[in-house]
Design a protein around this motif. Structure first.
Motif, mmCIF file in Angstrom:
data_model
loop_
_atom_site.group_PDB
_atom_site.id
_atom_site.type_symbol
_atom_site.label_atom_id
_atom_site.label_comp_id
_atom_site.label_asym_id
_atom_site.label_seq_id
_atom_site.Cartn_x
_atom_site.Cartn_y
_atom_site.Cartn_z
ATOM 1 N N LEU A 1 0.888 -0.975 -0.061
ATOM 2 C CA LEU A 1 0.107 0.065 0.127
ATOM 3 C C LEU A 1 0.924 1.323 0.014
ATOM 4 O O LEU A 1 0.459 2.207 -0.697
ATOM 5 C CB LEU A 1 -1.031 -0.135 1.221
ATOM 6 C CG LEU A 1 -1.954 -1.065 1.224
ATOM 7 C CD1 LEU A 1 -2.889 -0.879 2.360
ATOM 8 C CD2 LEU A 1 -3.041 -0.820 0.019
ATOM 9 N N ILE B 1 -12.026 3.513 0.107
ATOM 10 C CA ILE B 1 -12.626 2.905 -1.182
ATOM 11 C C ILE B 1 -13.998 2.395 -0.702
ATOM 12 O O ILE B 1 -15.186 2.362 -1.314
ATOM 13 C CB ILE B 1 -12.021 1.587 -1.357
ATOM 14 C CG1 ILE B 1 -10.462 1.791 -2.047
ATOM 15 C CG2 ILE B 1 -12.564 0.561 -1.941
ATOM 16 C CD1 ILE B 1 -9.415 0.617 -1.989
ATOM 17 N N ARG C 1 -8.049 11.677 -6.405
ATOM 18 C CA ARG C 1 -6.950 10.697 -5.976
ATOM 19 C C ARG C 1 -6.023 12.142 -5.289
ATOM 20 O O ARG C 1 -5.699 11.946 -3.901
ATOM 21 C CB ARG C 1 -6.046 10.127 -6.913
ATOM 22 C CG ARG C 1 -4.857 9.573 -6.265
ATOM 23 C CD ARG C 1 -3.979 8.982 -7.423
ATOM 24 N NE ARG C 1 -4.764 7.667 -7.844
ATOM 25 C CZ ARG C 1 -4.964 6.667 -7.463
ATOM 26 N NH1 ARG C 1 -4.440 6.367 -6.163
ATOM 27 N NH2 ARG C 1 -5.535 5.853 -8.038
ATOM 28 N N TYR D 1 -7.022 -2.713 2.105
ATOM 29 C CA TYR D 1 -7.706 -1.503 1.468
ATOM 30 C C TYR D 1 -7.326 -0.223 2.182
ATOM 31 O O TYR D 1 -7.307 -0.232 3.219
ATOM 32 C CB TYR D 1 -9.042 -1.722 1.276
ATOM 33 C CG TYR D 1 -9.654 -3.150 0.789
ATOM 34 C CD1 TYR D 1 -10.079 -3.264 -0.342
ATOM 35 C CD2 TYR D 1 -10.015 -4.019 2.000
ATOM 36 C CE1 TYR D 1 -10.357 -4.764 -0.697
ATOM 37 C CE2 TYR D 1 -10.321 -5.332 1.661
ATOM 38 C CZ TYR D 1 -10.682 -5.645 0.267
ATOM 39 O OH TYR D 1 -11.068 -6.819 -0.191
ATOM 40 N N ARG D 2 -7.167 0.796 1.246
ATOM 41 C CA ARG D 2 -7.434 2.122 1.992
ATOM 42 C C ARG D 2 -8.915 2.160 2.347
ATOM 43 O O ARG D 2 -9.803 1.950 1.385
ATOM 44 C CB ARG D 2 -6.937 2.994 1.218
ATOM 45 C CG ARG D 2 -5.338 3.004 0.794
ATOM 46 C CD ARG D 2 -4.683 4.003 0.212
ATOM 47 N NE ARG D 2 -3.506 3.955 -0.405
ATOM 48 C CZ ARG D 2 -2.522 4.131 0.913
ATOM 49 N NH1 ARG D 2 -2.815 4.564 1.705
ATOM 50 N NH2 ARG D 2 -0.892 4.007 0.310
ATOM 51 N N TYR E 1 -8.975 3.220 -8.813
ATOM 52 C CA TYR E 1 -7.826 2.696 -7.666
ATOM 53 C C TYR E 1 -7.029 1.862 -8.210
ATOM 54 O O TYR E 1 -7.352 0.939 -9.058
ATOM 55 C CB TYR E 1 -8.797 2.394 -6.497
ATOM 56 C CG TYR E 1 -9.765 3.178 -5.837
ATOM 57 C CD1 TYR E 1 -9.417 4.232 -4.828
ATOM 58 C CD2 TYR E 1 -11.086 3.231 -5.953
ATOM 59 C CE1 TYR E 1 -10.006 5.041 -4.249
ATOM 60 C CE2 TYR E 1 -11.891 4.162 -5.105
ATOM 61 C CZ TYR E 1 -11.429 4.997 -4.291
ATOM 62 O OH TYR E 1 -12.305 5.771 -3.734
ATOM 63 N N ASP F 1 -3.965 1.041 -3.546
ATOM 64 C CA ASP F 1 -5.133 1.392 -2.786
ATOM 65 C C ASP F 1 -5.719 -0.211 -2.474
ATOM 66 O O ASP F 1 -6.434 0.049 -1.448
ATOM 67 C CB ASP F 1 -6.185 1.887 -3.825
ATOM 68 C CG ASP F 1 -5.598 3.454 -4.082
ATOM 69 O OD1 ASP F 1 -4.893 4.187 -3.389
ATOM 70 O OD2 ASP F 1 -5.702 3.773 -5.492
#
Length: 337
Positions: free
Chosen positions: A132, A185, A329, A181-182, A208, A137
């Motif tokens: 990451l 999302i 982004r 995951y970020r 992403y 992402d």
């Protein structure tokens, strides 16, 4: 980073400014009948994060309709550890729903999902965070060396190849529940049905960055697998859903109009041929099956085209405005709300 990535970052891409170590992580674990493995997986997660210096915000355990003592174990773990949350669903809603409930309750900037059966190795968590930090992402695990029977691995391999080909997201293992995951999302992606395995596809469609790393996979020690043939059948149906909503969500006229145009062309060609045959040779065409087939194809083509136009009208009048902040982004300079 000693990882193989499924999709290379585009030229000029700059990783996010904030490190995953600063954001803190949340671990979401859906479980159904996993009372024996739950204390072990929680202990191993805590040990792995402590040894790697990772700020663990919380561990969210979601009981998805267990019939054993899983809820009793979750309750005890939540009482013993302040960072553990225990959530009990009213009945078995499925893994996607359990994940969405758990993600909604977690507080970390990074969300990592794991299975409760100890086949996922918590010692891999730092490698997900490294991926990451390298600019992705979504990072999906790849069980490169699986410790499962052939009755499970062969259908899974076929499923993954078909899914990668159709979706355009070149992952080796969509079924792996070990993913990172970020958090943002899930402001744009909702899970239901079997869509939990398609989060990389849904996220990729929104721009992403999606990556993949090989992870260690252990043989199941406790409980029994929830695998079944019906799972893959549902998965393929949901794949069609994912393709539809990622490629044609805002232009259904292209989908139905395209199919309708094929029917119109086929039916028109058949009727043109029969008309020329009648005019040039005087042959009887009333009893030919091709006549009925041509007329039917034209009718279906017209109906599909009109259906696509109607769908476009409905979307133009009823769709919610796009939350544009979820599409950006980076934003440099100027005043921001």
């Amino acid at each position: 980073m000693t990882a193989t990535t499924a999709i290379e970052p585009q030229a000029g891409f700059q990783p996010g400014l904030e490190s995953t170590r600063t954001l803190g992580i949340s671990i979401v674990i859906p479980a159904k009948d996993e009372e024996e493995s739950l204390p072990l997986i929680v202990a191993r997660i805590m040990a792995a994060c402590t040894s790697a210096g990772i700020r663990l915000v919380d561990i969210v355990l979601v009981d998805d309709g267990s019939s054993d003592g899983s809820w009793r174990v979750m309750t005890r773990l939540a009482a013993e550890h302040a960072m553990v949350q225990a959530i009990r669903l009213r009945c078995n809603f499925g893994k996607a729903t359990a994940l969405m409930v758990g993600i909604g309750a977690c507080r970390g900037g990074i969300v990592i999902t794991m299975d409760a059966d100890l086949q996922d190795d918590p010692d891999e968590i730092p490698r997900f965070l490294d991926a990451l930090d390298a600019g992705y992402d979504v990072v999906s695990g790849w069980k490169k060396e699986r410790h499962d029977p052939l009755s499970k691995t062969l259908p899974s391999r076929f499923f993954n190849r078909v899914t990668a080909r159709i979706s355009g997201i070149r992952l080796h293992d969509f079924n792996c529940g070990f993913k990172a995951y970020r958090r943002e999302i899930f402001d744009s992606v909702d899970l239901y049905g079997e869509l939990h395995r398609y989060v990389p596809v849904l996220a990729g469609a929104l721009g992403y960055r999606v990556g993949e790393i090989p992870v260690r996979h252990h043989a199941r020690q406790y409980g029994k697998s929830k695998y079944g043939v019906a799972r893959f059948l549902r998965g393929f149906l949901d794949l069609l859903t994912v393709v539809t909503i990622t490629r044609f969500a805002y232009r259904p006229g292209h989908l139905f109009g395209g199919i309708g145009s094929l029917f119109l062309l086929g039916g028109g060609a058949a009727l043109t041929y029969l008309t020329g045959l009648k005019l040039l040779t005087g042959a009887s065409i009333g009893s030919r099956p091709l006549l009925l087939l041509g007329v039917l194809a034209v009718i279906i083509g017209v109906q599909l085209t009109l259906f696509g136009m109607l769908a476009e009208l409905i979307i133009s009048r009823t769709q919610r405005p796009v939350e544009t902040r979820n599409l950006v982004r980076q934003h440099i300079g100027g005043e921001r709300p």
